[in-house]
Each structure stands twice: as C-alpha cells, then as structure tokens.
Design an enzyme around this catalytic site. Structure first.
Site, PDB file in Angstrom:
ATOM      1  N   ASP A  47      73.127  66.130 124.750  1.00 44.98           N
ATOM      2  CA  ASP A  47      71.991  65.239 124.475  1.00 44.98           C
ATOM      3  C   ASP A  47      70.779  66.152 124.365  1.00 44.98           C
ATOM      4  OD1 ASP A  47      69.763  63.608 124.646  1.00 44.98           O
ATOM      5  OD2 ASP A  47      70.773  62.143 125.922  1.00 44.98           O
ATOM      6  N   ALA A  71      67.993  63.784 115.307  1.00 45.71           N
ATOM      7  CA  ALA A  71      66.782  62.961 115.438  1.00 45.71           C
ATOM      8  C   ALA A  71      67.170  61.506 115.668  1.00 45.71           C
ATOM      9  CB  ALA A  71      65.935  63.070 114.171  1.00 45.71           C
ATOM     10  N   THR A  73      66.800  58.453 114.007  1.00 45.57           N
ATOM     11  CA  THR A  73      66.425  58.234 112.598  1.00 45.57           C
ATOM     12  C   THR A  73      66.273  56.756 112.218  1.00 45.57           C
ATOM     13  OG1 THR A  73      68.767  58.314 112.000  1.00 45.57           O
ATOM     14  CG2 THR A  73      67.533  60.365 111.793  1.00 45.57           C
ATOM     15  N   THR A 112      60.534  64.842 107.445  1.00 41.22           N
ATOM     16  CA  THR A 112      60.655  63.637 106.617  1.00 41.22           C
ATOM     17  C   THR A 112      59.442  63.387 105.718  1.00 41.22           C
ATOM     18  OG1 THR A 112      60.775  61.218 106.799  1.00 41.22           O
ATOM     19  CG2 THR A 112      59.808  62.352 108.644  1.00 41.22           C
ATOM     20  N   ASP A 113      59.705  62.674 104.631  1.00 45.32           N
ATOM     21  CA  ASP A 113      58.626  62.188 103.745  1.00 45.32           C
ATOM     22  C   ASP A 113      57.747  61.155 104.474  1.00 45.32           C
ATOM     23  OD1 ASP A 113      60.798  60.450 103.892  1.00 45.32           O
ATOM     24  OD2 ASP A 113      60.605  59.736 101.827  1.00 45.32           O
ATOM     25  N   TYR A 135      58.149  56.333 113.834  1.00 49.61           N
ATOM     26  CA  TYR A 135      59.121  57.391 113.481  1.00 49.61           C
ATOM     27  C   TYR A 135      58.367  58.561 112.845  1.00 49.61           C
ATOM     28  CZ  TYR A 135      62.601  59.753 110.525  1.00 49.61           C
ATOM     29  OH  TYR A 135      63.368  60.695 109.887  1.00 49.61           O
ATOM     30  N   LYS A 139      58.030  62.453 114.220  1.00 48.96           N
ATOM     31  CA  LYS A 139      58.516  63.594 113.424  1.00 48.96           C
ATOM     32  C   LYS A 139      57.358  64.551 113.135  1.00 48.96           C
ATOM     33  CE  LYS A 139      62.115  64.284 111.800  1.00 48.96           C
ATOM     34  NZ  LYS A 139      63.320  65.010 112.309  1.00 48.96           N
TER      35      LYS A 139
HETATM   36  N1  LIG Z   1      68.435  59.804 106.788  1.00 50.66           N
HETATM   37  C1  LIG Z   1      67.360  59.869 106.033  1.00 50.66           C
HETATM   38  O1  LIG Z   1      67.203  59.111 105.069  1.00 50.66           O
HETATM   39  C2  LIG Z   1      66.290  60.896 106.334  1.00 50.66           C
HETATM   40  C3  LIG Z   1      65.139  60.915 105.532  1.00 50.66           C
HETATM   41  C4  LIG Z   1      64.156  61.883 105.811  1.00 50.66           C
HETATM   42  C5  LIG Z   1      64.345  62.784 106.845  1.00 50.66           C
HETATM   43  N2  LIG Z   1      65.461  62.719 107.609  1.00 50.66           N
HETATM   44  C6  LIG Z   1      65.619  63.704 108.698  1.00 50.66           C
HETATM   45  O2  LIG Z   1      66.759  64.467 108.395  1.00 50.66           O
HETATM   46  C7  LIG Z   1      67.433  64.856 109.597  1.00 50.66           C
HETATM   47  C8  LIG Z   1      68.903  64.536 109.464  1.00 50.66           C
HETATM   48  O3  LIG Z   1      69.044  63.135 109.275  1.00 50.66           O
HETATM   49  P1  LIG Z   1      70.469  62.447 109.109  1.00 50.66           P
HETATM   50  O4  LIG Z   1      70.310  61.291 108.199  1.00 50.66           O
HETATM   51  O5  LIG Z   1      71.488  63.473 108.843  1.00 50.66           O
HETATM   52  O6  LIG Z   1      70.690  61.883 110.582  1.00 50.66           O
HETATM   53  P2  LIG Z   1      71.725  60.776 111.062  1.00 50.66           P
HETATM   54  O7  LIG Z   1      72.881  60.689 110.118  1.00 50.66           O
HETATM   55  O8  LIG Z   1      70.976  59.545 111.394  1.00 50.66           O
HETATM   56  O9  LIG Z   1      72.261  61.439 112.400  1.00 50.66           O
HETATM   57  C9  LIG Z   1      71.410  61.712 113.472  1.00 50.66           C
HETATM   58  C10 LIG Z   1      71.963  62.905 114.202  1.00 50.66           C
HETATM   59  O10 LIG Z   1      71.149  63.156 115.352  1.00 50.66           O
HETATM   60  C11 LIG Z   1      72.001  63.191 116.495  1.00 50.66           C
HETATM   61  N3  LIG Z   1      71.263  62.693 117.652  1.00 50.66           N
HETATM   62  C12 LIG Z   1      70.520  61.573 117.769  1.00 50.66           C
HETATM   63  N4  LIG Z   1      70.034  61.460 119.017  1.00 50.66           N
HETATM   64  C13 LIG Z   1      70.478  62.543 119.704  1.00 50.66           C
HETATM   65  C14 LIG Z   1      70.326  63.004 121.040  1.00 50.66           C
HETATM   66  N5  LIG Z   1      69.595  62.326 121.944  1.00 50.66           N
HETATM   67  N6  LIG Z   1      70.937  64.156 121.389  1.00 50.66           N
HETATM   68  C15 LIG Z   1      71.673  64.858 120.502  1.00 50.66           C
HETATM   69  N7  LIG Z   1      71.865  64.491 119.229  1.00 50.66           N
HETATM   70  C16 LIG Z   1      71.265  63.335 118.838  1.00 50.66           C
HETATM   71  C17 LIG Z   1      73.167  62.290 116.148  1.00 50.66           C
HETATM   72  O11 LIG Z   1      74.279  62.579 116.980  1.00 50.66           O
HETATM   73  P3  LIG Z   1      75.463  61.494 117.256  1.00 50.66           P
HETATM   74  O12 LIG Z   1      75.623  60.685 116.011  1.00 50.66           O
HETATM   75  O13 LIG Z   1      76.642  62.379 117.561  1.00 50.66           O
HETATM   76  O14 LIG Z   1      75.040  60.676 118.427  1.00 50.66           O
HETATM   77  C18 LIG Z   1      73.399  62.698 114.697  1.00 50.66           C
HETATM   78  O15 LIG Z   1      74.091  63.907 114.622  1.00 50.66           O
HETATM   79  C19 LIG Z   1      66.724  64.139 110.727  1.00 50.66           C
HETATM   80  O16 LIG Z   1      65.926  65.055 111.405  1.00 50.66           O
HETATM   81  C20 LIG Z   1      65.879  63.086 110.050  1.00 50.66           C
HETATM   82  O17 LIG Z   1      64.693  62.835 110.752  1.00 50.66           O
HETATM   83  C21 LIG Z   1      66.440  61.800 107.388  1.00 50.66           C
END
Ligand SMILES: NC(=O)c1ccc[n+]([C@@H]2O[C@H](COP(=O)([O-])OP(=O)(O)OC[C@H]3O[C@@H](n4cnc5c(N)ncnc54)[C@H](OP(=O)(O)O)[C@@H]3O)[C@@H](O)[C@H]2O)c1
Length: 289
Positions: A47, A71, A73, A112-113, A135, A139
């Site tokens: 965690d 994150a 998210t 993020t955007d 959010y 970020k």
């Molecule tokens: N998704 C989007 O559309 C988007 C857009 C802009 C920016 N971003 C940024 O891009 C990055 C990657 O996003 P993503 O879409 O790949 O994320 P995601 O699919 O939502 O997955 C979130 C990840 O964070 C981990 N996580 C969450 N809380 C945690 C905690 N307390 N301790 C350890 N791990 C934790 C989750 O682990 P578990 O699932 O194993 O719990 C998972 O691996 C993020 O930083 C996000 O802010 C995302």
C-alpha cells in the site's frame, strides 16, 4: 549492469502495458500492486500510503528509475473520500519523491490533464494549472512534491487512458455496442484519449533518452468523448446509431470535469510520435477479439 526500473501501479491500466513492453527489453523491471494481484515474478504487494514499507522496498531494490503511476484514479470517489485521495495521490508521492532523491533515482510521475481547468484546451507543458476537482488538486500536489524534492524527474501528464487489459471507458463502450445497447455519450467535453501501449512507448523513450522535465504524453488527437466513441464504432464495425449525443449537464457526476483538457503533444512528438486515434483504435482491436 542492466538498468533497474521500479513501477508503482503495475496492476493498473498503464502499468500492465508498461510491463508488457519492458519485459521484452534489457531493462530489469520490478512492479508494485495493491489489491489486484500481478502474475509476474518481480511483483510486490504494497500500500503506497505505508511510507516506511515503501522506503524499505525502494532501498532494497535500488532502482535507477522509479515510475510512480499508482493513484486513486476514481474522480468522483476522490470528491467524496478527500482524505484518502490526498494520502494516496499527494502524501505518498511526496514520500516516494524524497526516497528517489535519497537513492539518486530518476523519478517519473504519471500525472493528468485534470490539473488544468479546461477553459482553453490543447494545453502546453508550461500552461498555468488550475484544477476544477479534488482529484486534480491532489495530482497537482503530487507534481509539486516531485518538483520540490527531486532534480532528476519527469512529470508525464496524460489523458483518458484506454486499453484491452482492464475495464475502462473504451472496453465499456465495446461491451455495450456488442450487445446492441443504446449508449449516451457527451459531445461537450474534449480530451486526448491515450492507448495504454502508446503511453508505455512514450515513457520508455523518455527513459532511453534520459529526458527531464514536464511532458504531455498522450494520444495524438483532440476529440470529444462522442467523436471518440463514433470513431471506435467505425473501427470495430458497430452500428453508430446506437450512440446518442448528450450534453454533460445530463450526467449525474459528483466531481466537476474540465470542459477541454486536451493536451498539446508537440514536445513528446520529437521523441516518440503518439499514434493517431484511428491507428491506436486498430491496435486496440487486435488485442480485444
Ligand atoms: N485512467 C485515466 O484515464 C488517467 C488519465 C490521466 C492520468 N492518469 C494517471 O495515470 C496513472 C495510471 O493510471 P491508470 O489508469 O493506469 O490507473 P488504474 O488502472 O486506475 O490503476 C490504479 C493503480 O494504482 C494502484 N493503487 C491505488 N491505490 C493504491 C494504494 N493505496 N497503494 C498501492 N497501489 C495503489 C492500483 O493497485 P491495485 O489495483 O492493485 O489495488 C493500480 O495499480 C495514474 O497516476 C493516474 O492518475 C490516468
């Protein structure tokens, strides 16, 4: 010596695509997950809000590069669970930034955007930030912690990630249209949808070139959510009449969304050109059958 990379959020949408890509290279990759187990030998359950354990893990692995992608998210949940959002997105990032500095690792923070207010669109790296939801606030705090604590860092801002390996906006659309279900999609919100593999390739190139600073690492085109879905329906051969245009006022979202958070990708294009939307959607289709 092989370069070691430690990735947080290895079980996430981006993380899985990054592991797939880097496993085929000479880099040694280690990844963390929290609640979704990772089928991968160098995976660690942690965690990231547990500052002591995170520090111990980083000091044990001693990576050359840390990619911090974990994150909270869920944009609407961040509005309700503010404390949790702050702990995960801001505080944990600050801790990771401090440890990265201590061990002289390069830190790549996936941002993020949503750090922008969406009034302008096609944001450049140096444009003023002004998040409209919590959010985005957390970020942006993460970004500030990285710039304050590290000198060798990359802040990589991305937008609406989609891919084949985990549920996301695109896979939801595909599931619904496959079942001939009518879906309502908004016409008045613009983004730069990013295929997870495209983001992984951009980040990989940034590491290879040992770049530093802020980069907008996103898909190659600005589109409305509606146009994104229409293009997806065309590529997958679904009936476009199943997609009804609506405006965002009709959505019962808890958090406010920026109207146009699309990103200008000129800077990253000199390093790795993002895929055009249609190209990315065909790559998605290959993975989805
Ligand atoms: N998704 C989007 O559309 C988007 C857009 C802009 C920016 N971003 C940024 O891009 C990055 C990657 O996003 P993503 O879409 O790949 O994320 P995601 O699919 O939502 O997955 C979130 C990840 O964070 C981990 N996580 C969450 N809380 C945690 C905690 N307390 N301790 C350890 N791990 C934790 C989750 O682990 P578990 O699932 O194993 O719990 C998972 O691996 C993020 O930083 C996000 O802010 C995302």
């Amino acid at each position: 010596m092989r370069m070691k990379i430690l990735l947080t959020g290895g079980s996430g949408l981006f993380g899985q695509a990054f592991i797939d890509l880097v496993e085929k290279t000479s880099y040694e990759i280690y990844a963390t997950y929290n609640r979704s187990p990772l089928d991968f030998e160098n995976a660690f359950q942690i965690d990231i809000t547990d500052a002591i354990k995170v520090k111990q893990l980083i000091e044990k692995i001693k990576p050359d590069v840390i990619i911090h992608a974990a994150a909270f998210t869920n944009v609407d949940r961040c509005e309700i669970e503010k404390e949790k959002a702050y702990e995960i997105n801001a505080k944990a990032t600050e801790n990771i930034a401090k440890v990265a500095k201590e061990i002289n690792a390069k830190l790549i923070y996936i941002s993020t955007d949503y750090v922008f207010d969406g009034k302008k669109g096609m944001y450049k790296e140096e444009d003023e930030t002004n998040p409209v939801n919590y959010y985005g606030v957390t970020k942006l705090e993460g970004e500030k912690a990285v710039t304050k604590n590290c000198s060798d860092f990359i802040i990589a801002r991305t937008s609406v990630i989609y891919g084949a390996n985990k549920k996301n906006f695109a896979t939801w659309v595909i599931e619904e249209l496959k079942k001939d279900n009518q879906i309502k999609i908004i016409t008045d919100q613009w983004v730069s949808p990013t295929l997870n593999r495209d983001l992984a390739e951009q980040i990989y190139k940034l590491i290879e070139k040992d770049e530093r600073g802020i980069f907008h690492t996103a898909g190659g085109e600005r589109v409305s959510r509606y146009d994104f879905v229409i293009k997806l329906a065309e590529v997958f051969g679904f009936d476009k009449k199943l997609v009804s245009p609506v405006i965002s006022e009709n959505m019962d979202w808890i958090a406010k969304r920026p109207r146009d958070s699309s990103l200008d990708v000129s800077k990253i294009s000199n390093i790795k050109a993002p895929y055009k939307l249609r190209e990315a959607l065909y790559l998605l289709k290959e993975r989805i059958k």
